[in-house]
Write a protein that holds these residues in place. Structure first.
Motif, PDB file in Angstrom:
ATOM      1  N   ASN A   1      38.423  67.311 -17.408  1.00  0.00           N
ATOM      2  CA  ASN A   1      38.593  66.475 -18.139  1.00  0.00           C
ATOM      3  C   ASN A   1      37.244  66.146 -19.110  1.00  0.00           C
ATOM      4  O   ASN A   1      36.126  66.846 -19.115  1.00  0.00           O
ATOM      5  CB  ASN A   1      38.533  65.109 -17.446  1.00  0.00           C
ATOM      6  N   ASN A   2      37.441  65.112 -20.158  1.00  0.00           N
ATOM      7  CA  ASN A   2      36.436  64.939 -21.023  1.00  0.00           C
ATOM      8  C   ASN A   2      35.519  63.793 -20.686  1.00  0.00           C
ATOM      9  O   ASN A   2      35.062  62.978 -21.765  1.00  0.00           O
ATOM     10  CB  ASN A   2      36.935  65.016 -22.505  1.00  0.00           C
ATOM     11  N   ASN A   3      35.315  63.377 -19.540  1.00  0.00           N
ATOM     12  CA  ASN A   3      34.532  62.096 -19.144  1.00  0.00           C
ATOM     13  C   ASN A   3      33.103  62.422 -19.144  1.00  0.00           C
ATOM     14  O   ASN A   3      32.312  62.439 -18.019  1.00  0.00           O
ATOM     15  CB  ASN A   3      35.089  61.740 -17.516  1.00  0.00           C
ATOM     16  N   ASN A   4      32.679  62.544 -20.404  1.00  0.00           N
ATOM     17  CA  ASN A   4      31.148  62.856 -20.372  1.00  0.00           C
ATOM     18  C   ASN A   4      30.804  62.082 -21.767  1.00  0.00           C
ATOM     19  O   ASN A   4      31.624  62.050 -22.729  1.00  0.00           O
ATOM     20  CB  ASN A   4      30.853  64.329 -20.356  1.00  0.00           C
ATOM     21  N   VAL A   5      29.470  62.340 -22.068  1.00  0.00           N
ATOM     22  CA  VAL A   5      28.949  61.723 -23.347  1.00  0.00           C
ATOM     23  C   VAL A   5      29.497  62.531 -24.693  1.00  0.00           C
ATOM     24  O   VAL A   5      29.714  61.868 -25.505  1.00  0.00           O
ATOM     25  CB  VAL A   5      27.170  61.845 -23.295  1.00  0.00           C
ATOM     26  N   GLN A   6      29.536  63.833 -24.369  1.00  0.00           N
ATOM     27  CA  GLN A   6      30.071  64.620 -25.586  1.00  0.00           C
ATOM     28  C   GLN A   6      31.819  64.672 -25.744  1.00  0.00           C
ATOM     29  O   GLN A   6      32.272  64.751 -27.023  1.00  0.00           O
ATOM     30  CB  GLN A   6      29.942  65.949 -25.445  1.00  0.00           C
ATOM     31  N   LYS A   7      32.345  63.768 -24.673  1.00  0.00           N
ATOM     32  CA  LYS A   7      33.980  63.716 -24.928  1.00  0.00           C
ATOM     33  C   LYS A   7      34.529  65.166 -25.107  1.00  0.00           C
ATOM     34  O   LYS A   7      35.429  65.353 -26.178  1.00  0.00           O
ATOM     35  CB  LYS A   7      34.250  62.694 -25.797  1.00  0.00           C
ATOM     36  N   GLU A   8      33.782  66.111 -24.545  1.00  0.00           N
ATOM     37  CA  GLU A   8      34.704  67.474 -24.538  1.00  0.00           C
ATOM     38  C   GLU A   8      34.655  67.932 -23.066  1.00  0.00           C
ATOM     39  O   GLU A   8      34.474  67.287 -22.218  1.00  0.00           O
ATOM     40  CB  GLU A   8      33.509  68.291 -24.954  1.00  0.00           C
ATOM     41  N   TYR A   9      35.614  68.757 -23.336  1.00  0.00           N
ATOM     42  CA  TYR A   9      36.024  69.751 -21.952  1.00  0.00           C
ATOM     43  C   TYR A   9      34.957  70.956 -21.633  1.00  0.00           C
ATOM     44  O   TYR A   9      35.100  71.864 -22.659  1.00  0.00           O
ATOM     45  CB  TYR A   9      37.523  70.232 -22.066  1.00  0.00           C
ATOM     46  N   LEU A  10      34.064  70.651 -20.789  1.00  0.00           N
ATOM     47  CA  LEU A  10      32.999  71.442 -20.551  1.00  0.00           C
ATOM     48  C   LEU A  10      33.313  72.439 -19.789  1.00  0.00           C
ATOM     49  O   LEU A  10      33.688  72.293 -18.520  1.00  0.00           O
ATOM     50  CB  LEU A  10      31.859  70.716 -20.239  1.00  0.00           C
ATOM     51  N   LEU A  11      33.000  73.663 -19.729  1.00  0.00           N
ATOM     52  CA  LEU A  11      32.981  74.800 -18.929  1.00  0.00           C
ATOM     53  C   LEU A  11      32.311  74.899 -17.822  1.00  0.00           C
ATOM     54  O   LEU A  11      32.611  75.006 -16.536  1.00  0.00           O
ATOM     55  CB  LEU A  11      32.961  76.149 -19.711  1.00  0.00           C
ATOM     56  N   PRO A  12      31.122  74.386 -18.016  1.00  0.00           N
ATOM     57  CA  PRO A  12      30.246  74.299 -16.733  1.00  0.00           C
ATOM     58  C   PRO A  12      30.842  73.470 -15.556  1.00  0.00           C
ATOM     59  O   PRO A  12      30.248  73.409 -14.422  1.00  0.00           O
ATOM     60  CB  PRO A  12      28.846  73.722 -17.102  1.00  0.00           C
ATOM     61  N   ASP A  13      31.877  72.574 -15.783  1.00  0.00           N
ATOM     62  CA  ASP A  13      32.329  71.519 -14.705  1.00  0.00           C
ATOM     63  C   ASP A  13      33.063  72.449 -13.715  1.00  0.00           C
ATOM     64  O   ASP A  13      33.476  71.825 -12.845  1.00  0.00           O
ATOM     65  CB  ASP A  13      33.258  70.739 -15.506  1.00  0.00           C
ATOM     66  N   ILE A  14      33.362  73.714 -13.982  1.00  0.00           N
ATOM     67  CA  ILE A  14      33.990  74.185 -12.973  1.00  0.00           C
ATOM     68  C   ILE A  14      33.274  74.716 -11.712  1.00  0.00           C
ATOM     69  O   ILE A  14      33.666  75.059 -10.636  1.00  0.00           O
ATOM     70  CB  ILE A  14      34.829  75.730 -13.580  1.00  0.00           C
ATOM     71  N   ILE A  15      31.846  74.645 -12.110  1.00  0.00           N
ATOM     72  CA  ILE A  15      31.110  74.777 -11.208  1.00  0.00           C
ATOM     73  C   ILE A  15      31.199  73.828  -9.897  1.00  0.00           C
ATOM     74  O   ILE A  15      31.236  74.426  -8.327  1.00  0.00           O
ATOM     75  CB  ILE A  15      29.495  74.960 -11.489  1.00  0.00           C
ATOM     76  N   ALA A  16      31.371  72.621 -10.107  1.00  0.00           N
ATOM     77  CA  ALA A  16      31.588  71.672  -9.082  1.00  0.00           C
ATOM     78  C   ALA A  16      32.891  72.008  -8.398  1.00  0.00           C
ATOM     79  O   ALA A  16      32.985  71.848  -7.113  1.00  0.00           O
ATOM     80  CB  ALA A  16      31.435  70.064  -9.762  1.00  0.00           C
ATOM     81  N   MET A  17      33.874  72.485  -9.196  1.00  0.00           N
ATOM     82  CA  MET A  17      35.311  72.552  -8.546  1.00  0.00           C
ATOM     83  C   MET A  17      35.366  74.125  -7.584  1.00  0.00           C
ATOM     84  O   MET A  17      35.618  73.673  -6.417  1.00  0.00           O
ATOM     85  CB  MET A  17      36.176  72.850  -9.756  1.00  0.00           C
ATOM     86  N   ALA A  18      34.543  74.818  -8.206  1.00  0.00           N
ATOM     87  CA  ALA A  18      34.371  76.083  -6.978  1.00  0.00           C
ATOM     88  C   ALA A  18      33.481  75.542  -5.798  1.00  0.00           C
ATOM     89  O   ALA A  18      33.924  76.062  -4.757  1.00  0.00           O
ATOM     90  CB  ALA A  18      33.315  77.074  -7.682  1.00  0.00           C
ATOM     91  N   LYS A  19      32.332  74.759  -6.197  1.00  0.00           N
ATOM     92  CA  LYS A  19      31.796  74.362  -4.730  1.00  0.00           C
ATOM     93  C   LYS A  19      32.542  73.561  -3.876  1.00  0.00           C
ATOM     94  O   LYS A  19      32.595  73.604  -2.744  1.00  0.00           O
ATOM     95  CB  LYS A  19      30.555  73.699  -5.059  1.00  0.00           C
TER      96      LYS A  19
END
Length: 452
Positions: free
Chosen positions: A185-203
């Motif tokens: 999702n783009n719930n961040n300051v940049q309003k972008e879909y950020l690849l690093p967010d998959i790290i939390a999904m992996a954990k």
């Protein structure tokens, strides 16, 4: 199986250029081409380039050999960019995610990163920076395991103190990306879909995040403006100089040396300051190159001296030859052993025989010159009639006087002598003297014009 996805869709506004950022160059080669070359060194099964701004220019410059292009019509973040490539990825492959504006990454670093990927792990390339401002921070738990990446704009004051940062380079199983990327999702300051967010999904799925680091920080530096481009250019050239010094090349000043291709050197070679090498250049043993020379796509034999301010392009120089100063060897110039090309001489598509000399102020084009020929100053081969090119052939032992025009097509036999100031238009037989000039007149009582 290895799929490489290279993100290259950005415009690069800070480059202040109409050209896509990834097509700007380091060492004469586009940023993106550097990344493609490293991918090929990994024996990648497929290379996918995500393009956006200037997509047609990128395709035209990089080509399509073993490359597929994926269009990102809107730049909505790195996660969104990789998502565009999902339909192209093999189901059972490892996916290496790279960036088209990070040109100095090394294949050894990438091989190490890819080796971290397993059934329950992914690989993440990190680096420790003295000034991590602007980078996503690597957040670890008490056991040292990576738990998440926090973008700089989203980090609190304590998190901003972390020196270890995300480079953006990852290696992940294709099947995991297929599952995670649609959840971004783009719930961040940049309003972008950020690849690093998959790290939390992996954990959250119990996977481990295995990190690797480059040997040098410069490997993961990106280019966003002309200053950074210049800084990376110097880093590249210094590294190239170090490699050549280790091979035995003498560089009188490694800081004033540029190689924009490949340079192979023999033993005991010396290169003076401000020399530029482009394309594929090979130096034999005991080659000495003076300052301010430009050499591209050339083969230089043993014991050759190339004097200052000489330009050599797509030419061959035989053993014991001398070239320059201020000489130019154009494409298909070929100097045989012991040939001498002097100052302000231009050679184009011509063979200069063994021991022959063109010492100064001459043009030799579309010619074949035998052995032990002496070409006087100011000699030209008139090879072009405005439409077609014609050949001049000069046999062994010929002496051509100064200020001579040889009008091709023409053949000079062995041991011919041509008188200075001649315009030679017909063939000359062996051992003959050719003199082709008007008879001199001396006018007595001549008065020079006086300015009115």
């Amino acid at each position: 199986m290895l799929d490489v996805v290279i993100l290259a869709a950005g415009k690069g506004t800070r480059m202040c250029s109409n050209k896509p950022k990834v097509l700007h160059t380091i060492a004469g080669k586009p940023f993106l081409q550097h990344v493609v070359d490293r991918s090929r060194e990994l024996d990648a099964d497929n290379i996918h380039i995500v393009v956006g701004h200037g997509a047609d220019s990128v395709r035209a410059e990089i080509g399509s050999e073993n490359i597929s292009y994926v269009q990102q019509t809107e730049q909505l973040g790195t996660g969104h960019a990789v998502k565009q490539a999902l339909p192209q990825l093999q189901a059972d492959s490892t996916v290496l995610i790279l960036y088209g504006d990070v040109p100095l990454i090394k294949s050894e670093t990438l091989k190490n990163l890819v080796s971290q990927v397993g059934e329950k792990s992914l690989g993440l390339l990190t680096v420790n920076l003295d000034n991590p401002s602007g980078y996503g921070r690597i957040i670890r738990d008490q056991d040292g395991s990576v738990v998440s990446i926090i973008e700089h704009k989203d980090a609190n004051l304590e998190q901003q103190k972390v020196k270890e940062v995300n480079t953006g380079v990852m290696a992940v199983r294709s099947q995991d990306l297929q599952r995670w990327l649609p959840q971004l999702n783009n719930n961040n300051v940049q309003k972008e879909y950020l690849l690093p967010d998959i790290i939390a999904m992996a954990k959250a799925e119990g996977m481990s995040i295995e990190t690797a680091q480059p040997a040098e920080e410069s490997e993961v530096l990106g280019v966003n403006n002309r200053l950074q481009q210049a800084e990376l250019e110097r880093i590249y050239q210094v590294n190239m100089a170090k490699d050549l010094l280790a091979q035995g090349l003498t560089l009188l000043d490694p800081a004033r040396f540029d190689c924009r291709g490949t340079l192979k050197v023999g033993k005991d070679c010396l290169v003076d300051i401000n020399c530029v090498f482009e394309g594929d250049v090979t130096l034999g043993d005991n080659v000495k190159i003076g300052p301010n020379c430009h050499i591209s796509d050339a083969v230089i034999g043993d014991d050759v001296e190339i004097k200052s301010h000489t330009v050599i392009e797509n030419a061959q120089v035989g053993n014991n030859a001398t070239v320059g100063p201020f000489a130019r060897l154009r494409p298909q110039a070929e100097l045989n052993e012991g040939a001498k090309i002097g100052n302000f001489v231009e050679i184009k598509k011509a063979v200069i025989g063994k021991g022959s000399k063109v010492s100064h102020l001459s043009y030799i084009g579309d010619a074949e010159i035998g052995s032990d020929v002496n070409i006087g100053a100011g000699t030209i081969t008139c090879n072009y009639d405005g439409v077609n090119k014609f050949k001049t052939k000069i046999s062994d032992g010929v002496f051509v006087g100064s200020n001579t025009a040889l009008v091709a097509p023409i053949n000079l036999g062995e041991n011919v002598t041509v008188g200075a100031g001649s315009v030679v238009t017909v063939d000359v037989k062996d051992n003959d003297l050719a003199v082709a000039r008007t008879r001199q007149r001396n006018i007595s009582g001549w008065k020079r014009p006086v300015k009115k």
